[in-house]
Scaffold this active site. Structure first.
Site, mmCIF file in Angstrom:
data_model
loop_
_atom_site.group_PDB
_atom_site.id
_atom_site.type_symbol
_atom_site.label_atom_id
_atom_site.label_comp_id
_atom_site.label_asym_id
_atom_site.label_seq_id
_atom_site.Cartn_x
_atom_site.Cartn_y
_atom_site.Cartn_z
ATOM 1 C CE LYS A 182 24.317 0.260 -3.785
ATOM 2 N NZ LYS A 182 24.088 -0.803 -4.247
ATOM 3 C CE LYS A 220 -4.147 -2.142 2.349
ATOM 4 N NZ LYS A 220 -4.433 -1.673 3.517
ATOM 5 C CE LYS A 228 14.855 -0.759 7.744
ATOM 6 N NZ LYS A 228 14.624 -1.879 6.726
#
Length: 326
Positions: free
Chosen positions: A199, A118, A196
């Site tokens: 990369k 979503k 968080k």
């Protein structure tokens, strides 16, 4: 040897320092257990089937990272999941006996449907995504692994694996052990910007980072915003640099005391962390240079796949006989 373990990682990109504790735990376990470590490329397809990933390159990079940290092909089988076809076959056969409700109740299914589906715009209404915990169970059971090193968030997957093994053994006769989770302490490191580590956010410190790259990344780390001068008392609990010091600096108590007492500035504190991280990663860079020579990684993966197939063929022969397929 204590027993047999299986664990794996999806090849979705280069590994960073946030993955390091997991691999270092494998390095320790490979001397204690019969070990199978898989680069689980089929798992990467469950959420990235539209991404057209270059698995050949990604698989090689993951293998290099593992070898550079210290996974030893003389102690553990290192292989690519899709090169061992028995993973997929057992997944198919287990899908015949696994209730849908068991898969739908896995906590990460709903979480990732929300985050990647979503919110992230991916179409995850596929059997592959619903069934990825079953594929994980097949990865484990095809080796008759009795132990699975995981973080706490993966415990529900191991519990599902145990239920599936129990159900198969009840219907057809005992083939599989019920594997137990071996919980590893995985420190959750933030990225240099406090988010968080990823990369895709460009906020990660790669396992291949050079001395200069480490310095640059550490210089970008978020520090105490209330600290304006180097002799101001600091609050390390809100500082990304301190989170890293807690893991990679033996003298962390001294670092904390100097920060709170205004005895060290953020620039010097970052310099100390960068030096510690460089000492940590330097042996990995040297080992990686050895394994990067043409053909070495490919040989390791070929040998690992053959070693894995030797075990999985035995398991699948027994499974087919029990199910009446052969």
């Amino acid at each position: 040897m204590k027993g047999r373990i299986f664990s794996g990682m999806r090849p979705t990109g280069s590994l960073h320092i946030g993955h390091l504790s997991v691999i270092q735990n494998w390095v320790k376990l490979q001397s204690e257990y019969e070990s199978y470590f898989g680069i689980v490329d089929q798992h990467a397809l469950t959420t990235g089937y539209e991404d057209r990933l270059d698995f050949r390159a990604l698989n090689r990079e993951i293998a290099l990272d593992w070898l550079s940290v210290g996974i030893d092909p003389d102690k553990a089988a290192i292989f690519i999941q899709s090169h061992v076809q028995e993973h997929a076959e057992l997944h198919l056969l287990l899908s015949m006996i696994t209730p849908l409700s068991w898969l739908e109740r896995v906590p990460t299914y709903k979480d990732q449907m929300q985050q990647l589906g979503k919110d992230g715009g991916k179409d995850l209404s596929t059997y592959g995504f619903l069934g990825y915990p079953l594929l994980m169970a097949a990865d484990i059971l095809v080796y008759k692994a009795d132990t699975v090193p995981v973080g706490e968030d993966q415990i529900p997957h191991v519990e599902l694996c145990r239920e599936i093994a129990r159900r198969f053994n009840h219907i057809y006769g005992t083939v599989f052990p019920e594997p137990k989770a071996l919980i590893g302490k995985v420190p959750l490191l933030p990225g240099v910007d406090g988010r968080k580590m990823s990369k895709s956010y460009n906020n990660a410190i790669s396992l291949t980072a050079s001395t200069d790259e480490i310095k640059t990344k550490v210089q970008q780390m978020v520090t105490d915003p209330a600290r304006l001068r180097k002799d101001d008392p600091g609050h390390p609990e809100v500082c990304v640099v301190y989170r890293f010091h807690q893991i990679y600096t033996p003298e962390v108590a001294e670092v904390e005391g100097n920060c709170r007492g205004g005895k060290i500035g953020c620039v010097a504190c970052k310099r100390q962390l960068a030096e510690n991280l460089d000492k940590l990663l330097s042996p990995f860079r040297e080992r990686r240079a050895f394994w990067e020579e043409p053909g070495k990684v490919e040989k390791v993966l070929d040998q690992g796949a053959e070693q894995a197939r030797h075990k999985t063929r035995e398991t699948m022969k027994e499974v087919r006989q029990m199910m009446g397929l052969r």
